[in-house]
Design an enzyme around this catalytic site. Structure first.
Site, PDB file in Angstrom:
ATOM      1  N   HIS A 132     165.232  40.217  39.400  1.00  0.00           N
ATOM      2  CA  HIS A 132     165.264  39.006  38.360  1.00  0.00           C
ATOM      3  C   HIS A 132     166.351  38.382  38.022  1.00  0.00           C
ATOM      4  O   HIS A 132     167.047  38.155  37.057  1.00  0.00           O
ATOM      5  CB  HIS A 132     164.972  39.979  36.960  1.00  0.00           C
ATOM      6  CG  HIS A 132     163.428  40.365  37.014  1.00  0.00           C
ATOM      7  ND1 HIS A 132     162.478  39.910  37.918  1.00  0.00           N
ATOM      8  CD2 HIS A 132     162.991  41.443  36.375  1.00  0.00           C
ATOM      9  CE1 HIS A 132     161.310  40.535  37.596  1.00  0.00           C
ATOM     10  NE2 HIS A 132     161.571  41.450  36.617  1.00  0.00           N
ATOM     11  N   HIS A 206     158.241  37.338  31.499  1.00  0.00           N
ATOM     12  CA  HIS A 206     158.088  38.943  31.720  1.00  0.00           C
ATOM     13  C   HIS A 206     157.537  39.709  30.269  1.00  0.00           C
ATOM     14  O   HIS A 206     158.012  40.516  29.844  1.00  0.00           O
ATOM     15  CB  HIS A 206     159.477  39.815  31.944  1.00  0.00           C
ATOM     16  CG  HIS A 206     159.088  40.965  32.725  1.00  0.00           C
ATOM     17  ND1 HIS A 206     159.137  42.122  32.157  1.00  0.00           N
ATOM     18  CD2 HIS A 206     159.533  41.208  34.156  1.00  0.00           C
ATOM     19  CE1 HIS A 206     159.316  43.292  32.735  1.00  0.00           C
ATOM     20  NE2 HIS A 206     159.248  42.716  34.239  1.00  0.00           N
ATOM     21  N   GLU A 346     152.926  38.876  35.785  1.00  0.00           N
ATOM     22  CA  GLU A 346     153.805  37.675  36.126  1.00  0.00           C
ATOM     23  C   GLU A 346     153.409  36.787  37.305  1.00  0.00           C
ATOM     24  O   GLU A 346     153.550  37.164  38.506  1.00  0.00           O
ATOM     25  CB  GLU A 346     155.210  38.307  36.569  1.00  0.00           C
ATOM     26  CG  GLU A 346     155.994  39.132  35.625  1.00  0.00           C
ATOM     27  CD  GLU A 346     157.059  39.904  36.109  1.00  0.00           C
ATOM     28  OE1 GLU A 346     158.167  39.227  36.175  1.00  0.00           O
ATOM     29  OE2 GLU A 346     156.975  41.221  36.689  1.00  0.00           O
TER      30      GLU A 346
END
Length: 382
Positions: A132, A206, A346
């Protein structure tokens, strides 16, 4: 269940706004403050509310969905997003709760990638890999609130300018995150980004969903999930895709018809489940970003009657079943978060795409605009 689901239609960004231009002014956006950063900067919060009992609170730290409240089939309103009640939790142990994740969501093997023959390195923060965006990705920075609107569709738009070299990525990347809520109980999140140098971009949200409501002892393992995908991308033991597309048929990854997550999430006879301690994989919905949105998943909690359909223009869906909550995080209302208390869906491009030539590209060039549109069509089955 399916006979009672709300009608669904694919919406482009412009079509989404136009669809409600003639409706009565009902949705509302209210500014507030969620706390103060250690350096003294305020953390704005904006709550979007419609006339049907749904509200969404977005905070500027990480351009994050901090809360989403919706009624159940009896009309009881509950927050369906796990996270923290105060800023201190997000600073001390962030866990990507509701956050915008990037520049590159998901994992990059060993934090290494190449653009036009030049090698780059982004910090590793997930074992040997980058996750991420690295140690200080988009989830850990304070975004600017640049627009707040009430009306048929209430919205808040936030902006973050990531400088050239940020977390090892080339190019100055200007990103906008817009959250919108309408009177048909549709929550939209849209990301747009532009760059001044070739770079890699894969931004997603998220949000951690527990449709039973924060604090419910049921957790999320009884949620019924449908994913219209015939393939998924298997991984190695560090959650990096092998590059293959494997069929879901005959495996625990087959969600083409509704299945309770808990039915097979612990079935470690499948090595992939053992690797991820549950589901933490990418389902192949398509092979490229599409001009309009398409169905990514349906999620439904039968006891409360709450659910949603998730639509996006992205080809991949990372489904994470909350496998690493171990009772060490205390969140909203003093709840201890345990394995399986919430799930993440996601929409994005595929994991490790910079190093996987057979995957859809995450490259963004100057003059192009990156866009990820997500529409959560909330369901209240009465």
């Amino acid at each position: 269940m399916t006979r009672k689901l709300l009608a669904v239609t694919a919406l482009t960004t412009l079509g989404f706004a136009a669809a409600f231009a003639g409706q009565a002014r009902a949705a509302d956006a209210q500014r507030g403050n969620f706390g103060t950063m250690p350096d003294g900067r305020d953390v704005p919060a904006v709550t979007l509310t419609n006339g049907r009992g749904v509200s969404a609170t977005v905070i500027a730290l990480g351009a994050s969905l901090q809360a989403l409240k919706m009624p159940d089939k009896a009309g009881k309103v509950a927050d369906v997003q796990i996270g923290y009640d105060t800023l201190e939790g997000y600073l001390a142990k962030p866990e990507f709760f509701g956050a915008t994740v990037g520049r590159v969501a998901n994992r990059i093997a060993k934090g290494r990638f190449t653009i036009d023959g030049k090698n780059y390195k982004t910090p590793t923060n997930d074992g040997p890999n980058s996750l991420h965006g690295g140690g200080k990705g988009f989830d850990k920075v304070l975004w600017d609130v640049v627009d707040v609107k009430s009306g048929p569709v209430s919205s808040v738009t936030l902006r973050y300018v990531s400088p050239d070299g940020d977390m090892g990525y080339p190019g100055t990347l200007t990103t906008f995150a817009t959250y919108s809520l309408d009177e048909r109980n549709q929550l939209m999140i849209e990301y747009r980004a532009t760059t001044d140098k070739p770079t890699y971009v894969n931004i997603s949200n998220h949000a951690y969903w527990n449709l039973a409501g924060v604090g419910s002892p049921r957790g999320a393992m009884g949620h019924l999930v449908t994913i219209p995908a015939e393939r998924y991308t298997p991984t190695d033991a560090t959650a990096i895709p092998t590059g293959q597309h494997a069929p879901v048929a005959g495996t625990v990854f087959d969600f083409r018809t509704p299945r309770a997550i808990g039915d097979r999430v612990r079935d470690a006879r499948d090595r992939q489940i053992a690797f991820g301690r549950g589901y933490d994989h990418n389902w192949v919905i398509g092979d490229a970003v599409t001009p309009t949105t398409h169905l990514m998943a349906r999620v439904f909690e039968p006891v409360s009657g709450r659910g949603y359909e998730l639509w996006s223009n992205q080809p991949g869906l990372q489904f994470y079943s909350g496998n690493f909550f171990n009772g060490t995080i205390t969140g909203k209302n003093g709840q201890i978060y345990r394995m399986g208390d919430a799930i993440v869906m996601e929409p994005q491009l595929f994991p490790d795409a910079p190093n996987q030539p057979n995957f859809p590209s995450v490259r963004l060039n100057p003059g192009q605009t990156y866009k990820n549109t997500m529409v959560y069509k909330l369901i209240i089955q009465r």
